[in-house]
Design a protein around this motif. Structure first.
Motif, PDB file in Angstrom:
ATOM      1  N   MET A 298       0.827  -1.206   0.000  1.00 51.19           N
ATOM      2  CA  MET A 298       0.000   0.000   0.000  1.00 51.19           C
ATOM      3  C   MET A 298       0.868   1.266   0.000  1.00 51.19           C
ATOM      4  O   MET A 298       0.553   2.255  -0.672  1.00 51.19           O
ATOM      5  CB  MET A 298      -0.934  -0.005   1.209  1.00 51.19           C
ATOM      6  N   LYS A 299       1.967   1.240   0.755  1.00 51.41           N
ATOM      7  CA  LYS A 299       2.879   2.384   0.765  1.00 51.41           C
ATOM      8  C   LYS A 299       3.471   2.600  -0.625  1.00 51.41           C
ATOM      9  O   LYS A 299       3.560   3.729  -1.124  1.00 51.41           O
ATOM     10  CB  LYS A 299       3.989   2.150   1.782  1.00 51.41           C
ATOM     11  N   SER A 302       0.642   3.874  -2.985  1.00 53.48           N
ATOM     12  CA  SER A 302       0.242   5.250  -2.686  1.00 53.48           C
ATOM     13  C   SER A 302       1.340   6.239  -3.069  1.00 53.48           C
ATOM     14  O   SER A 302       1.053   7.385  -3.428  1.00 53.48           O
ATOM     15  CB  SER A 302      -0.101   5.387  -1.201  1.00 53.48           C
ATOM     16  N   THR A 303       2.590   5.790  -3.025  1.00 50.76           N
ATOM     17  CA  THR A 303       3.698   6.649  -3.438  1.00 50.76           C
ATOM     18  C   THR A 303       3.677   6.889  -4.944  1.00 50.76           C
ATOM     19  O   THR A 303       3.880   8.005  -5.415  1.00 50.76           O
ATOM     20  CB  THR A 303       5.051   6.011  -3.039  1.00 50.76           C
ATOM     21  N   GLY A 305       1.046   5.865  -7.200  1.00 49.41           N
ATOM     22  CA  GLY A 305      -0.258   6.138  -7.797  1.00 49.41           C
ATOM     23  C   GLY A 305      -0.440   5.451  -9.138  1.00 49.41           C
ATOM     24  O   GLY A 305       0.114   4.377  -9.389  1.00 49.41           O
TER      25      GLY A 305
END
Length: 346
Positions: A298-299, A302-303, A305
């Motif tokens: 997820m990190k 999210s970084t 996109g």
């Protein structure tokens, strides 16, 4: 937005989905679509096992099975991968896919005799086959354009589907989940056929193949994946390999896909046998090793996109007892589903 379950497999639900009908996933994902005439698929894993340098017998066996794959009634798709198991043995696994069970049956008998019918010095061989009805199977892809595994033999891919990005989505994508809990039943047993060892596993055994493809990533994304995400993934895969039996995972292989020339590609996948879909779900939702994998992923996403080039996919099957075949010759006793028999007798 589509349902992951195709219209011809939809039925009146007696078991409800984990999300409401108006649920909107936060990002798109896609599933493989078979022609409605396809009622069953076959996934057949042919493994060769050895310790140390690759013996000539292993090289010969791999060439033979590749030749058989290219023969009449052979698979519509196959690929090959390598890993080293917890006992220190190298394993090279060729997995082949059919969408026609009659074709597979015509092909399989002589291939089986060649693969596990006679022992070759210095190697073990094994066959692990599932032939599930399409009601017992699901796939999921993070992007379009490059199917992997069983999806290569599908007719195409769906549009954006609803049943993903929440705990329980995996179950909700399996058509049989509309009416069945798919609980495990019975105990694994060992059948000896000369030197061959066959395992009759429990009903509703679960298989997952979950893959990663970083071949399209550029420098910064590749560094992020290989530096921050892959080590966490490997840690989780190693836990399942070494200690998974206690939580219902009979065997786990974290494999590097090999190219046509036998060299490693920038693709990998984890492939594991579980006592049940529920056991796999419990690990995914709450075990520290998977929570850590999920957090790292997820990190990463999210970084980056929408610009992320990493491709992710999986295929999950919950197989009835009569849809399974496991056979081992000269393999160590913790190979694949042999662990299930050891667990029962312990």
């Amino acid at each position: 937005m589509e349902s992951a379950i195709p219209p011809h497999l939809e039925t009146k639900r007696s078991r409800h989905k984990r999300v409401p009908d108006d649920y909107q996933p936060p990002y798109p994902s896609f599933v493989a679509r078979y022609k409605p005439a396809v009622s069953r698929v076959v996934m057949a894993y042919f493994g060769v096992q050895y310790r140390g340098a690759t013996p000539a017998a292993a090289t010969d066996a791999l060439a033979r099975i590749a030749k058989r794959f290219a023969a009449a009634d052979g698979p519509a798709h196959w690929d090959r991968a390598h890993y080293v198991d917890h006992a220190g043995f190298a394993n090279v696994v060729s997995v082949a896919y059919w969408d026609d069970v009659a074709r597979f049956d015509a092909w399989f008998a002589p291939a089986r005799d060649d693969w596990t019918g006679k022992a070759d010095e210095g190697i073990g061989t094994f066959i692990e086959v599932l032939r599930p009805s399409v009601e017992r199977h699901e796939t999921l892809f993070s992007s379009l354009g490059r199917p992997e595994g069983v999806a290569v033999i599908a007719d195409g891919m769906s549009g954006d589907v609803q049943e993903h990005a929440y705990w329980g989505g995996m179950r909700d994508r399996i058509p049989l989940s509309q009416t069945s809990e798919m609980a495990p039943g019975g105990k694994a047993e060992l059948v000896r056929d000369g030197a061959r060892l066959r395992v009759k596993a429990n009903d509703n055994l679960c298989l997952i193949r979950s893959g990663q493809d970083w071949s399209d990533t550029e420098a910064s994304e590749r560094e992020l994946y290989l530096g921050d995400v892959e080590p966490v993934l490997r840690e989780g895969m190693d836990f399942l390999r070494d200690d998974g039996v206690a939580i219902g995972c009979y065997a786990n292989r974290y494999m590097r896909v090999l190219g046509a020339d036998g060299t490693p590609t920038e693709k990998s996948y984890g492939q594991s046998w579980w006592k049940s879909l529920a056991a796999l779900e419990r690990w995914a939702e709450s075990h520290p090793t998977h929570v850590k994998i999920f957090g790292a992923a997820m990190k990463y996403l999210s970084t980056l996109g929408p610009s992320a080039k990493l491709r992710l996919y999986h295929e999950v099957t919950v197989a009835a007892a009569d849809e399974q075949f496991f056979e081992y010759l000269n393999c160590h006793p913790k190979t694949g589903m042999l662990t299930a028999v050891e667990t029962v007798s312990a």
